[in-house]
Design a protein around this motif. Sequence first.
Motif, mmCIF file in Angstrom:
data_model
loop_
_atom_site.group_PDB
_atom_site.id
_atom_site.type_symbol
_atom_site.label_atom_id
_atom_site.label_comp_id
_atom_site.label_asym_id
_atom_site.label_seq_id
_atom_site.Cartn_x
_atom_site.Cartn_y
_atom_site.Cartn_z
ATOM 1 N N GLY A 67 -3.502 8.785 -13.496
ATOM 2 C CA GLY A 67 -2.221 8.502 -13.110
ATOM 3 C C GLY A 67 -1.743 9.269 -11.940
ATOM 4 O O GLY A 67 -0.555 9.198 -11.486
ATOM 5 N N LEU A 68 -2.344 10.323 -11.345
ATOM 6 C CA LEU A 68 -2.155 11.169 -10.502
ATOM 7 C C LEU A 68 -2.636 10.868 -8.917
ATOM 8 O O LEU A 68 -3.915 11.089 -8.968
ATOM 9 N N PRO A 69 -2.020 10.630 -8.056
ATOM 10 C CA PRO A 69 -2.771 10.351 -6.755
ATOM 11 C C PRO A 69 -3.369 11.839 -6.240
ATOM 12 O O PRO A 69 -2.769 12.859 -6.375
ATOM 13 N N LEU A 70 -4.414 11.713 -5.802
ATOM 14 C CA LEU A 70 -5.143 13.018 -5.080
ATOM 15 C C LEU A 70 -4.362 13.551 -4.033
ATOM 16 O O LEU A 70 -4.044 14.802 -4.199
ATOM 17 N N TRP A 71 -3.872 12.942 -3.137
ATOM 18 C CA TRP A 71 -3.024 13.449 -2.071
ATOM 19 C C TRP A 71 -1.824 13.915 -2.572
ATOM 20 O O TRP A 71 -1.320 14.935 -2.110
ATOM 21 N N ALA A 72 -0.922 13.018 -3.285
ATOM 22 C CA ALA A 72 0.301 13.480 -3.596
ATOM 23 C C ALA A 72 0.040 14.814 -4.452
ATOM 24 O O ALA A 72 1.223 15.748 -4.413
ATOM 25 N N ALA A 73 -0.868 14.752 -5.140
ATOM 26 C CA ALA A 73 -0.925 15.889 -6.201
ATOM 27 C C ALA A 73 -1.109 17.176 -5.340
ATOM 28 O O ALA A 73 -0.458 18.308 -5.715
ATOM 29 N N ALA A 74 -1.851 17.204 -4.252
ATOM 30 C CA ALA A 74 -2.097 18.507 -3.533
ATOM 31 C C ALA A 74 -0.995 18.686 -2.730
ATOM 32 O O ALA A 74 -0.599 19.806 -2.776
ATOM 33 N N GLY A 75 -0.155 17.723 -1.929
ATOM 34 C CA GLY A 75 1.113 18.016 -1.604
ATOM 35 C C GLY A 75 1.999 18.556 -2.500
ATOM 36 O O GLY A 75 2.673 19.581 -2.070
ATOM 37 N N ALA A 76 2.075 18.094 -3.630
ATOM 38 C CA ALA A 76 3.058 18.822 -4.672
ATOM 39 C C ALA A 76 2.717 20.252 -4.919
ATOM 40 O O ALA A 76 3.639 20.920 -4.893
ATOM 41 N N ASP A 82 -16.018 4.182 -2.139
ATOM 42 C CA ASP A 82 -14.959 5.191 -2.377
ATOM 43 C C ASP A 82 -13.753 4.619 -2.911
ATOM 44 O O ASP A 82 -12.746 5.503 -3.641
ATOM 45 N N LEU A 83 -12.878 3.512 -2.511
ATOM 46 C CA LEU A 83 -11.857 2.942 -2.878
ATOM 47 C C LEU A 83 -11.953 2.772 -4.335
ATOM 48 O O LEU A 83 -10.842 2.859 -5.121
ATOM 49 N N ARG A 84 -13.117 2.151 -4.911
ATOM 50 C CA ARG A 84 -13.161 1.858 -6.390
ATOM 51 C C ARG A 84 -13.114 3.134 -7.253
ATOM 52 O O ARG A 84 -12.601 3.174 -8.172
ATOM 53 N N ALA A 85 -13.670 4.276 -6.629
ATOM 54 C CA ALA A 85 -13.907 5.490 -7.319
ATOM 55 C C ALA A 85 -12.578 6.029 -7.332
ATOM 56 O O ALA A 85 -12.021 6.629 -8.442
ATOM 57 N N TYR A 86 -11.831 5.850 -6.324
ATOM 58 C CA TYR A 86 -10.670 6.413 -6.242
ATOM 59 C C TYR A 86 -9.480 5.745 -7.099
ATOM 60 O O TYR A 86 -8.809 6.338 -7.995
ATOM 61 N N LEU A 87 -9.739 4.420 -7.045
ATOM 62 C CA LEU A 87 -8.588 3.530 -8.204
ATOM 63 C C LEU A 87 -9.119 3.847 -9.638
ATOM 64 O O LEU A 87 -8.175 3.832 -10.555
ATOM 65 N N THR A 88 -10.285 3.970 -9.907
ATOM 66 C CA THR A 88 -10.714 4.290 -11.355
ATOM 67 C C THR A 88 -10.119 5.890 -11.557
ATOM 68 O O THR A 88 -9.525 6.026 -12.865
ATOM 69 N N CYS A 92 0.991 -1.219 0.101
ATOM 70 C CA CYS A 92 0.191 -0.017 0.070
ATOM 71 C C CYS A 92 0.828 1.157 -0.101
ATOM 72 O O CYS A 92 2.041 1.342 0.433
ATOM 73 N N SER A 93 0.478 2.235 -0.727
ATOM 74 C CA SER A 93 1.222 3.426 -0.887
ATOM 75 C C SER A 93 1.038 4.091 0.552
ATOM 76 O O SER A 93 0.276 4.011 1.605
ATOM 77 N N ARG A 94 2.313 4.762 0.963
ATOM 78 C CA ARG A 94 2.348 5.394 2.129
ATOM 79 C C ARG A 94 1.163 6.640 2.246
ATOM 80 O O ARG A 94 1.024 7.128 3.261
ATOM 81 N N ARG A 95 0.719 6.933 1.237
ATOM 82 C CA ARG A 95 -0.144 7.867 1.239
ATOM 83 C C ARG A 95 -1.722 7.662 1.159
ATOM 84 O O ARG A 95 -2.905 8.257 0.979
ATOM 85 N N CYS A 96 -1.968 6.163 1.537
ATOM 86 C CA CYS A 96 -3.253 5.416 1.445
ATOM 87 C C CYS A 96 -3.910 6.017 2.720
ATOM 88 O O CYS A 96 -3.387 6.099 3.737
ATOM 89 N N THR A 97 -5.102 6.155 2.544
ATOM 90 C CA THR A 97 -5.816 6.852 3.865
ATOM 91 C C THR A 97 -6.099 5.471 4.448
ATOM 92 O O THR A 97 -6.503 4.479 4.506
ATOM 93 N N PRO A 98 -6.225 5.970 6.099
ATOM 94 C CA PRO A 98 -6.462 4.918 7.118
ATOM 95 C C PRO A 98 -7.989 4.213 6.806
ATOM 96 O O PRO A 98 -8.079 2.958 7.121
ATOM 97 N N GLU A 99 -8.987 4.895 6.130
ATOM 98 C CA GLU A 99 -10.114 4.281 5.757
ATOM 99 C C GLU A 99 -9.872 3.190 5.008
ATOM 100 O O GLU A 99 -10.440 2.200 4.952
#
Length: 99
Positions: A82-91, A70-76, A24-31
Amino acid sequence: MHTSISRVQGSKLKTKRESAWRQCSRRCTPEFLRMIVVHELAHIREREHNKAFYQLCLHMAPDYHQLEFDLRAYLTYLAASGLPLWAAAGADVGTALGE
Protein backbone atom coordinates in the motif's frame (compact mmCIF):
# COMPACT_ATOMS: atom_id res chain seq x y z
CA MET A 1 -9.05 -0.90 -20.00
CA HIS A 2 -10.61 -1.18 -23.42
CA THR A 3 -14.34 -0.92 -23.86
CA SER A 4 -16.77 -0.87 -26.73
CA ILE A 5 -19.31 1.91 -26.44
CA SER A 6 -22.60 1.61 -28.32
CA ARG A 7 -24.63 4.75 -29.01
CA VAL A 8 -27.81 5.40 -30.93
CA GLN A 9 -27.44 8.02 -33.63
CA GLY A 10 -30.75 8.56 -35.38
CA SER A 11 -32.00 5.14 -36.39
CA LYS A 12 -28.51 3.54 -36.34
CA LEU A 13 -26.56 1.91 -33.55
CA LYS A 14 -22.90 2.99 -33.69
CA THR A 15 -20.17 1.09 -31.84
CA LYS A 16 -16.90 2.77 -30.98
CA ARG A 17 -13.86 1.34 -29.18
CA GLU A 18 -12.50 3.54 -26.43
CA SER A 19 -9.53 3.31 -24.13
CA ALA A 20 -10.08 4.57 -20.60
CA TRP A 21 -6.96 5.26 -18.55
CA ARG A 22 -6.92 5.61 -14.84
CA GLN A 23 -5.20 8.75 -13.75
CA CYS A 24 -1.51 8.08 -13.39
CA SER A 25 0.12 9.13 -10.18
CA ARG A 26 2.34 12.18 -10.32
CA ARG A 27 5.07 9.92 -8.97
CA CYS A 28 4.80 7.43 -11.82
CA THR A 29 8.17 7.00 -13.49
CA PRO A 30 8.67 8.08 -17.12
CA GLU A 31 9.53 4.48 -17.98
CA PHE A 32 6.18 3.23 -16.70
CA LEU A 33 4.36 5.98 -18.58
CA ARG A 34 6.24 5.06 -21.75
CA MET A 35 5.30 1.39 -21.33
CA ILE A 36 1.62 2.30 -20.87
CA VAL A 37 1.62 4.59 -23.92
CA VAL A 38 3.30 1.93 -26.09
CA HIS A 39 0.78 -0.67 -24.87
CA GLU A 40 -2.20 1.54 -25.65
CA LEU A 41 -0.83 2.58 -29.05
CA ALA A 42 -0.37 -1.08 -29.97
CA HIS A 43 -4.05 -1.67 -29.14
CA ILE A 44 -5.03 0.80 -31.85
CA ARG A 45 -3.76 -1.70 -34.41
CA GLU A 46 -4.06 -5.04 -32.57
CA ARG A 47 -7.06 -5.60 -30.33
CA GLU A 48 -5.88 -8.84 -28.68
CA HIS A 49 -2.70 -9.58 -26.73
CA ASN A 50 -1.31 -11.85 -29.42
CA LYS A 51 2.08 -12.31 -31.07
CA ALA A 52 1.51 -9.43 -33.50
CA PHE A 53 0.58 -7.15 -30.58
CA TYR A 54 3.82 -7.87 -28.71
CA GLN A 55 5.90 -7.58 -31.89
CA LEU A 56 4.42 -4.12 -32.39
CA CYS A 57 5.21 -3.21 -28.77
CA LEU A 58 8.80 -4.37 -29.25
CA HIS A 59 9.06 -2.34 -32.45
CA MET A 60 8.09 0.82 -30.54
CA ALA A 61 10.04 -0.01 -27.35
CA PRO A 62 12.74 -2.70 -27.65
CA ASP A 63 12.81 -3.03 -23.84
CA TYR A 64 9.00 -3.43 -23.63
CA HIS A 65 9.07 -6.84 -21.90
CA GLN A 66 11.37 -5.57 -19.15
CA LEU A 67 9.21 -2.45 -18.66
CA GLU A 68 6.06 -4.57 -18.43
CA PHE A 69 7.73 -6.93 -15.94
CA ASP A 70 8.93 -4.01 -13.79
CA LEU A 71 5.48 -2.40 -13.80
CA ARG A 72 3.78 -5.68 -12.82
CA ALA A 73 6.30 -6.20 -10.01
CA TYR A 74 5.74 -2.65 -8.76
CA LEU A 75 1.94 -3.02 -8.87
CA THR A 76 2.25 -6.29 -6.92
CA TYR A 77 4.38 -4.48 -4.34
CA LEU A 78 1.80 -1.67 -4.11
CA ALA A 79 -1.04 -4.15 -3.62
CA ALA A 80 0.85 -5.91 -0.83
CA SER A 81 2.22 -2.88 1.04
CA GLY A 82 0.00 0.00 0.00
CA LEU A 83 3.02 2.31 0.06
CA PRO A 84 4.47 3.78 -3.13
CA LEU A 85 8.23 3.27 -3.26
CA TRP A 86 9.06 6.81 -4.29
CA ALA A 87 6.57 8.54 -1.98
CA ALA A 88 7.80 6.47 0.97
CA ALA A 89 11.41 7.46 0.28
CA GLY A 90 10.41 11.12 -0.13
CA ALA A 91 8.43 11.05 3.13
CA ASP A 92 11.47 9.72 5.02
CA VAL A 93 13.69 12.45 3.58
CA GLY A 94 11.11 15.12 4.39
CA THR A 95 10.77 13.87 7.97
CA ALA A 96 14.54 13.73 8.39
CA LEU A 97 14.84 17.32 7.20
CA GLY A 98 12.15 18.49 9.62
CA GLU A 99 9.61 19.29 6.90
